[in-house]
Enzyme design. Structure first.
Site, PDB file in Angstrom:
ATOM      1  N   ASN A   1     -55.757 -33.126  22.458  1.00 17.26           N
ATOM      2  CA  ASN A   1     -54.958 -34.204  23.028  1.00 17.26           C
ATOM      3  C   ASN A   1     -53.706 -34.372  22.176  1.00 17.26           C
ATOM      4  OD1 ASN A   1     -55.654 -35.814  20.756  1.00 17.26           O
ATOM      5  ND2 ASN A   1     -57.461 -36.615  21.801  1.00 17.26           N
ATOM      6  N   LYS A   2     -52.862 -35.311  22.539  1.00 16.22           N
ATOM      7  CA  LYS A   2     -51.580 -35.484  21.852  1.00 16.22           C
ATOM      8  C   LYS A   2     -51.769 -35.760  20.356  1.00 16.22           C
ATOM      9  CE  LYS A   2     -47.234 -37.482  23.427  1.00 16.22           C
ATOM     10  NZ  LYS A   2     -46.660 -38.547  24.258  1.00 16.22           N
ATOM     11  N   LYS A   3     -52.701 -36.656  20.045  1.00 15.97           N
ATOM     12  CA  LYS A   3     -52.953 -37.035  18.648  1.00 15.97           C
ATOM     13  C   LYS A   3     -53.441 -35.837  17.840  1.00 15.97           C
ATOM     14  CE  LYS A   3     -55.611 -40.423  15.944  1.00 15.97           C
ATOM     15  NZ  LYS A   3     -56.514 -39.524  15.215  1.00 15.97           N
ATOM     16  N   GLU A   4     -54.376 -35.077  18.405  1.00 17.07           N
ATOM     17  CA  GLU A   4     -54.911 -33.901  17.711  1.00 17.07           C
ATOM     18  C   GLU A   4     -53.837 -32.840  17.506  1.00 17.07           C
ATOM     19  OE1 GLU A   4     -59.485 -34.316  19.460  1.00 17.07           O
ATOM     20  OE2 GLU A   4     -57.960 -33.185  20.555  1.00 17.07           O
TER      21      GLU A   4
ATOM     22  N   ASP B   1     -63.980 -33.843  28.123  1.00 11.61           N
ATOM     23  CA  ASP B   1     -65.099 -32.941  28.436  1.00 11.61           C
ATOM     24  C   ASP B   1     -64.977 -32.403  29.858  1.00 11.61           C
ATOM     25  OD1 ASP B   1     -66.132 -33.551  25.942  1.00 11.61           O
ATOM     26  OD2 ASP B   1     -67.468 -35.105  26.688  1.00 11.61           O
TER      27      ASP B   1
END
EC number: 2.7.1.167
Length: 461
Positions: free
Chosen positions: A191-194, A259
């Site tokens: 995701n964006k944060k990761e 998921d």
């Protein structure tokens, strides 16, 4: 496409952090006399598959023949996973299988209690050997990493190398800031944060998104580079950057959406579906999931139903709309028009308008209003027919019909954040401009107009 996919049963292997998601539903209607805290009275408990097990459940729900490989502890949660998943699990004595207990009250999560062991497993060689024994029978491999110690660097590198040698796609839902252990995978789904943590970027806005997603592809030798952007959709880099826009109508709980995304992508790649089309389907699956509560799976029937929009649900009175908007902390975009014969120019205009915020409201001139503005021969289509056509587009969230010559009263009532008009209003007064925070002018597609379409039809008679 959905009809074809719903008839397929690809064999997919999943390895990762299998967990148990427990939901304890409570009544929290009183305060404790012992301390200023809520008293939670347990009403029911619901044990579900979580983490990699939720990806398994999604793949099974889609129709895949799924096989799980993992390591669990010799505890109740480990037994639950073995009983509910088809696969093989190595048992590490004394290890705690991840168990997340969510305390729920009035459909809200108020607390989460975790039991887990995040140290690296002691059975790396045994897990790799088991994978080597099974892999040749599968069409795709999913690595679902929740940083619970199963997918160690040694395990990841060995699994990816073996699958790659057999031309089997490997899809990874990554965790942590070091993606090097996933090098050589077909794709990652951060995701964006990761992605920001892995890239060490300050943001992924504007040009940074393309730079970042391309860097991930190059640095980790990926076939495709993907970043999930929550409400903005899915960014894909193959030879160039493409965005598959999100399609969620209502968001209740984002648990498990990632998921569902990787499950649909794996199912699609196992069946040879083109990657951007796979991303679009993954978005639709995520939209279904965020409309539910908790870790849940998604099926192709649900995706089909999601695409069959109930038009009338999106057509609201201004009073209904105001009540709904008060419940949301969203950026509201408003535009208006007659939209008598919907054409390509309208579609592109509305799609661009939606990108400016979270919720797009279209103010639609009523039949009486159109007659005043366009003459007795208009509208061609009734206000209800026009409203239904607009509501059929996933990028239109709500349609509201107004009788006045201008939308001033409606804009004053709803108080949207952004008012959108065509670029032909550049040197004109935009009605309602003084009420909103911002006015955006959007270029129309050249050569498209309702009047021209009507003239063309008349000329052919």
């Amino acid at each position: 496409m959905l009809e074809f996919l719903s008839q397929q049963k690809p064999k997919i292997l999943i390895i990762g952090d299998f967990m148990v998601d427990n939901y304890t539903w409570c009544d929290c209607s009183r305060i404790s006399p012992e301390a200023p805290v809520l008293v939670a009275k347990t009403l029911k408990e619901d044990k579900r598959l979580g983490g990699a097990a939720n990806v398994y459940a999604n793949l099974k729900s889609l129709g895949a023949d799924v096989f799980a490989l993992g390591v669990v502890g010799d505890d109740e949660s480990g037994k639950f996973l073995q009983e509910n998943l088809k696969g093989e699990f190595l048992i590490q004595k004394g290890r705690k299988t991840p168990f997340k207990n969510r305390i729920m009250a009035h459909n809200q999560q108020v607390l989460r209690l975790d039991e887990e062991d995040t140290s690296e497993i002691l059975l790396e060689n045994e897990l790799i050997a088991l994978f080597d024994e099974k892999i040749k029978d599968f069409k795709a491999v999913v690595l679902s990493d929740y940083a619970k110690g199963i997918l160690t660097p040694k395990v990841c590198k060995a699994l990816i190398k073996k699958a790659k040698a057999l031309n089997i796609p490997v899809l990874v839902d990554p965790k942590g800031s070091d993606f090097s252990k996933y090098s050589g995978a077909t794709l990652l789904t951060p995701n964006k944060k990761e992605a920001l943590e892995a890239l060490k970027f300050e943001n992924l806005e504007g040009e940074n998104l393309e730079k970042g997603i391309k860097k991930l592809k190059e640095d980790f030798a990926l076939r495709y580079s993907i970043i999930t952007l929550s409400e903005a959709g899915i960014a894909l880099f193959d030879k160039s950057l493409k965005i598959a826009p999100a399609k969620a109508l209502e968001v209740y709980d984002v648990t498990g959406a990632g998921d569902s995304v990787i499950a649909v992508l794996a199912f699609c790649l196992a069946n040879g579906v083109e990657i951007f089309k796979a991303c679009e389907l993954a978005n639709e699956a995520a939209a279904v999931v965020v409309g539910k509560i908790g870790s849940v799976s998604v099926s192709f029937d649900e995706i089909k139903s999601f695409n069959r929009v109930d038009f009338e649900k999106k057509i609201k009175s201004k009073e209904e709309l105001l009540t709904l908007l008060k419940q949301k902390d969203k950026k509201i975009v408003f535009t208006n028009g007659c939209f008598d014969i919907v054409h390509f120019g309208h579609i592109k205009y509305l799609e661009k308008a939606k990108r400016l915020g979270d919720v797009l409201i279209v103010g639609l001139n009523s039949d009486a209003s159109v007659k005043k503005l366009k003459g007795e021969s208009r509208p061609v289509n009734s206000e209800f027919q026009r409203a239904c056509m607009l509501a059929a587009f996933y990028f239109v969230d709500f349609v509201v019909i107004f009788d006045e010559d201008t939308p001033l009263e409606l804009i004053s009532f709803l108080k949207p954040d952004i008012l959108v008009k065509g670029a032909d209003y550049k040197d004109k007064i935009v009605v309602g401009a003084d009420i909103v925070s911002k006015v955006e002018l959007i270029d129309f597609e050249e050569g498209f107009s309702t009047s021209k379409i009507i003239e063309k039809i008349k000329d052919k008679k």
